[in-house]
Design a protein around this motif. Structure first.
Motif, PDB file in Angstrom:
ATOM      1  N   THR A   1     -10.800   6.288   1.942  1.00 41.38           N
ATOM      2  CA  THR A   1     -10.871   5.170   1.010  1.00 41.38           C
ATOM      3  C   THR A   1     -12.312   4.940   0.569  1.00 41.38           C
ATOM      4  OG1 THR A   1      -9.049   4.178   2.200  1.00 41.38           O
ATOM      5  CG2 THR A   1     -10.180   2.791   0.635  1.00 41.38           C
TER       6      THR A   1
ATOM      7  N   LEU B   1      -4.902  10.351  -0.181  1.00 37.70           N
ATOM      8  CA  LEU B   1      -6.233   9.897  -0.579  1.00 37.70           C
ATOM      9  C   LEU B   1      -7.175  11.078  -0.761  1.00 37.70           C
ATOM     10  CD1 LEU B   1      -6.672   6.764   1.675  1.00 37.70           C
ATOM     11  CD2 LEU B   1      -6.555   6.821  -0.801  1.00 37.70           C
TER      12      LEU B   1
ATOM     13  N   ILE C   1      -6.343   1.070  -5.264  1.00 33.51           N
ATOM     14  CA  ILE C   1      -5.308   2.062  -5.551  1.00 33.51           C
ATOM     15  C   ILE C   1      -4.703   1.816  -6.931  1.00 33.51           C
ATOM     16  CG2 ILE C   1      -3.166   3.097  -4.780  1.00 33.51           C
ATOM     17  CD1 ILE C   1      -3.876   2.499  -1.996  1.00 33.51           C
ATOM     18  N   LYS C   2      -4.501   0.539  -7.285  1.00 30.13           N
ATOM     19  CA  LYS C   2      -3.968   0.250  -8.622  1.00 30.13           C
ATOM     20  C   LYS C   2      -4.913   0.767  -9.693  1.00 30.13           C
ATOM     21  CE  LYS C   2      -1.277  -3.892  -7.717  1.00 30.13           C
ATOM     22  NZ  LYS C   2      -1.332  -5.344  -7.748  1.00 30.13           N
TER      23      LYS C   2
ATOM     24  N   LEU D   1       2.106   1.862  -3.470  1.00 35.91           N
ATOM     25  CA  LEU D   1       1.061   2.367  -4.354  1.00 35.91           C
ATOM     26  C   LEU D   1       0.726   3.812  -4.016  1.00 35.91           C
ATOM     27  CD1 LEU D   1      -1.223  -0.765  -4.476  1.00 35.91           C
ATOM     28  CD2 LEU D   1       0.099   0.184  -6.334  1.00 35.91           C
TER      29      LEU D   1
ATOM     30  N   LEU E   1       0.715   7.150  -6.352  1.00 35.76           N
ATOM     31  CA  LEU E   1      -0.394   8.101  -6.462  1.00 35.76           C
ATOM     32  C   LEU E   1       0.121   9.523  -6.280  1.00 35.76           C
ATOM     33  CD1 LEU E   1      -3.606   6.920  -4.598  1.00 35.76           C
ATOM     34  CD2 LEU E   1      -3.380   7.676  -6.929  1.00 35.76           C
TER      35      LEU E   1
ATOM     36  N   ILE F   1       0.836  -1.196   0.000  1.00 37.50           N
ATOM     37  CA  ILE F   1       0.000   0.000   0.000  1.00 37.50           C
ATOM     38  C   ILE F   1       0.875   1.251   0.000  1.00 37.50           C
ATOM     39  CG2 ILE F   1      -1.662   1.324   1.329  1.00 37.50           C
ATOM     40  CD1 ILE F   1      -2.999  -1.189   2.120  1.00 37.50           C
TER      41      ILE F   1
ATOM     42  N   THR G   1      -7.098   3.122  -9.348  1.00 39.95           N
ATOM     43  CA  THR G   1      -7.111   4.588  -9.312  1.00 39.95           C
ATOM     44  C   THR G   1      -5.972   5.152 -10.132  1.00 39.95           C
ATOM     45  OG1 THR G   1      -7.982   4.454  -7.079  1.00 39.95           O
ATOM     46  CG2 THR G   1      -7.158   6.576  -7.798  1.00 39.95           C
TER      47      THR G   1
ATOM     48  N   LEU H   1     -13.115   7.390  -2.071  1.00 37.13           N
ATOM     49  CA  LEU H   1     -12.458   7.035  -3.324  1.00 37.13           C
ATOM     50  C   LEU H   1     -13.201   5.906  -4.021  1.00 37.13           C
ATOM     51  CD1 LEU H   1     -10.063   7.633  -5.123  1.00 37.13           C
ATOM     52  CD2 LEU H   1      -8.742   5.961  -3.860  1.00 37.13           C
TER      53      LEU H   1
ATOM     54  N   GLU I   1      -8.436  -2.797  -0.967  1.00 37.03           N
ATOM     55  CA  GLU I   1      -7.658  -1.556  -0.960  1.00 37.03           C
ATOM     56  C   GLU I   1      -6.584  -1.522  -2.028  1.00 37.03           C
ATOM     57  OE1 GLU I   1      -7.461   0.463   3.430  1.00 37.03           O
ATOM     58  OE2 GLU I   1      -5.710   0.308   2.123  1.00 37.03           O
ATOM     59  N   ILE I   2      -5.850  -2.633  -2.135  1.00 42.14           N
ATOM     60  CA  ILE I   2      -4.717  -2.630  -3.068  1.00 42.14           C
ATOM     61  C   ILE I   2      -5.217  -2.508  -4.495  1.00 42.14           C
ATOM     62  CG2 ILE I   2      -2.839  -4.018  -3.973  1.00 42.14           C
ATOM     63  CD1 ILE I   2      -2.423  -5.113  -1.233  1.00 42.14           C
TER      64      ILE I   2
ATOM     65  N   CYS J   1      -9.054  12.117  -4.254  1.00 43.39           N
ATOM     66  CA  CYS J   1     -10.493  12.279  -4.461  1.00 43.39           C
ATOM     67  C   CYS J   1     -10.791  13.651  -5.047  1.00 43.39           C
ATOM     68  CB  CYS J   1     -11.236  12.088  -3.144  1.00 43.39           C
ATOM     69  SG  CYS J   1     -11.074  10.430  -2.478  1.00 43.39           S
TER      70      CYS J   1
END
Lengths: 93, 196
Positions: free
Chosen positions: B140, A50, B159-160, A25, A29, A22, B162, B143, B155-156, A54
């Motif tokens: 999250t 995050l 994000i990928k 990633l 981002l 995470i 996204t 999102l 979650e993982i 958004c």
């Protein structure tokens, strides 16, 4: 058999593995979002990333909507055939 | 590093071309099927063609693009179905119908996964890290609502998806903005010419 192993992995060691994933990633981002990328600080919290993600997605959605409005008005005001032809021409140049 | 950047910029250019071609194809199909359009009709046609076009550049390889296509086929009236077929081809349009079943199945799986996780106990210690985690969870959730198909992802995966979704949105916005600016110039030029 393998499903039992993966389920026990889920409750203990997997949390450490997925935290690293995470984090990787989230840093990717960070690179993508102009707000954060331009601030040039290495330590941005996950929740901040995050939140900015958004906001950024929302602003992109809004921009697509605005551009669709703008284009529909432009195509309305001129003859549709010639406008399309002019647009395509200007793109190919 | 430079080579990677060059590769990414040339692949972004290819993506833009592919999006543009598909988008214009879809638009032309619209104007061919509906001669009389209000401004709102036209705007929805532009937006829908753009969304279908950018999702199709992913070739069904990402969840968000499949979710976009599934949504489109749900709210389909005759003309948007024709646009989808024009951009994707008839075979892929059938795949969209199949992907709706896939989405349903993954929704059931996600529900079952969530039920399992809930039975694994939770402590209620309000340390600072716990508060931070709450915040992350809250964000999250937001999102998940923004990324198409996000509700069914962990979650993982989220994000990928996204990352890919944002990159595609940027391509879409860039191309649409360039066209709008070019069209603006064209209109100004032609009005200037008509005044002379």
């Amino acid at each position: 058999m393998s499903s039992r192993r993966s389920r026990s992995r889920q409750s203990s060691g997997a949390s450490r593995i997925s935290d690293d994933q995470i984090a990787d990633l989230v840093s990717r981002l960070q690179q993508l979002i102009p707000e954060i990328r331009n601030r040039r600080s290495d330590k941005v919290s996950a929740s901040k990333v995050l939140q900015e993600t958004c906001n950024y997605i929302r602003s992109l959605h809004r921009e697509v909507d605005d551009l669709s409005d703008r284009l529909s008005e432009l195509l309305e005001s001129t003859d549709s055939d010639s406008a399309q032809a002019a647009i395509i021409r200007s793109l190919l140049m | 590093m430079k080579a990677r950047m060059q590769n990414s910029s040339s692949s972004a250019a290819l993506l833009k071309q592919e999006f543009l071609k598909k988008w214009i194809n879809g638009l032309q199909t619209y104007t061919n099927t509906k001669k009389e359009m209000t401004i709102l009709d036209r705007k929805n046609a532009i937006k829908l063609s753009a969304d279908i076009a950018i999702a199709s550049t992913r070739n069904f390889s990402t969840n968000w693009s499949r979710a976009v296509m599934a949504d489109v086929s749900k709210n389909v009236d005759g003309s948007s179905k024709i646009v989808t077929e024009k951009i994707l081809g008839r075979k892929e349009t059938c795949i969209i119908k199949c992907s709706k079943n896939i989405m349903r199945k993954s929704r059931l799986l996600a529900h079952r996964r969530r039920a399992i996780r809930r039975t694994i106990g939770r402590t209620s210690v309000k340390a600072a890290s716990a508060i931070a985690k709450e915040l992350v969870k809250k964000r999250t959730r937001v999102l998940k609502r923004l990324v198409p198909g996000g509700k069914q992802m962990n979650e993982i995966c989220l994000i990928k998806e996204t990352l890919d979704y944002i990159a595609s949105l940027q391509v879409q916005v860039d191309v649409m903005r360039n066209i709008a600016n070019a069209a603006d110039h064209q209109c100004l030029d032609s009005t200037e010419r008509s005044l002379l």
